[in-house]
Every structure is written in structure tokens, then in C-alpha cells.
Design a protein around this motif. Structure first.
Motif: not given
Length: 115
Positions: A31-38, A48-51, A59-62, A93-102
Motif C-alpha cells: 500500500s506504500a509508495a516508496m522512495s530512494w534517496y542518496r 533519487v526517485g519514487h515508485i 519518477n526520477y531526478k533529472d 550511500v543509498y537509502y529507501c523509505r516510504r514516500r509519504y511517511t517518515y
């Protein structure tokens, strides 16, 4: 308790590829959209982007468009980041997290692009 475990990083030459994985627990993953950060050395963490929750929208950073691809396997509670044509500036360093909840951050996985 929400947890994120990132893996798959390593040392790769410019132009090479890596696939990162992030396995999540503690919430309804499907049920959760996810994001990658770095976070690169000496710099702030950046998106970095969301799914979307079912993986249909990304969608992704340019600077990574056309090189990075996000996907997910909801049966495995895992989101992936396929990184191709890697550049030294992708070192971070690459991380993931939920897009809308920290929920905090996992330990991340180190990606180093160097010859």
C-alpha cells in the motif's frame, strides 16, 4: 516497528551497473509508495526517485533519468534500484523509505563509482 534494510552496493567502474535492494517490514508494503534517496560525502541527502505502490508510476531526478530504474516486488516487500551507466557523481550511500511517511532511515548501502 518499521525497518528498511538496503543492500547491493559496492565498488564499480564508471559505466558499470549495480542493482540495489531494499527490504521493508513493519507496515503494509503493497500500500506504500516508496522512495530512494542518496547522500554523497559532504552533501545533504537528496531524492533519487519514487515508485507508486503497485509499481506502475515512477519518477526520477533529472540527473539519473534514463540510467536508473526503480521496480518493486510486493510479494517480497522489496523495492529495487537498477543503476546503469554509473558515473563518479553517483557515489553515495543509498537509502529507501516510504514516500509519504517518515519512519527514519535504514543503514543504507554504499555505492562507489571509481576507476
Amino acid at each position: 516497528q518499521v525497518q528498511f534494510v538496503e543492500s547491493g552496493g559496492g565498488l564499480v567502474q564508471p559505466g558499470g551497473s549495480l542493482r540495489l535492494s531494499c527490504t521493508a517490514s513493519g507496515f503494509i508494503f503493497s500500500s506504500a509508495a516508496m522512495s530512494w534517496y542518496r547522500q554523497a560525502p559532504g552533501k545533504e541527502r537528496e531524492l533519487v526517485g519514487h515508485i507508486s505502490s503497485v509499481g506502475l508510476v515512477t519518477n526520477y531526478k533529472d540527473s539519473v533519468k534514463g540510467r536508473f530504474t526503480m521496480s518493486r516486488d510486493n510479494a517480497k516487500n522489496t523495492v529495487y534500484l537498477q543503476m546503469n551507466s554509473l558515473k563518479p557523481e553517483d557515489t553515495a550511500v543509498y537509502y529507501c523509505r516510504r514516500r509519504y511517511t517518515y519512519d527514519g532511515w535504514g543503514q543504507g548501502t554504499q555505492v562507489t563509482v571509481s576507476s
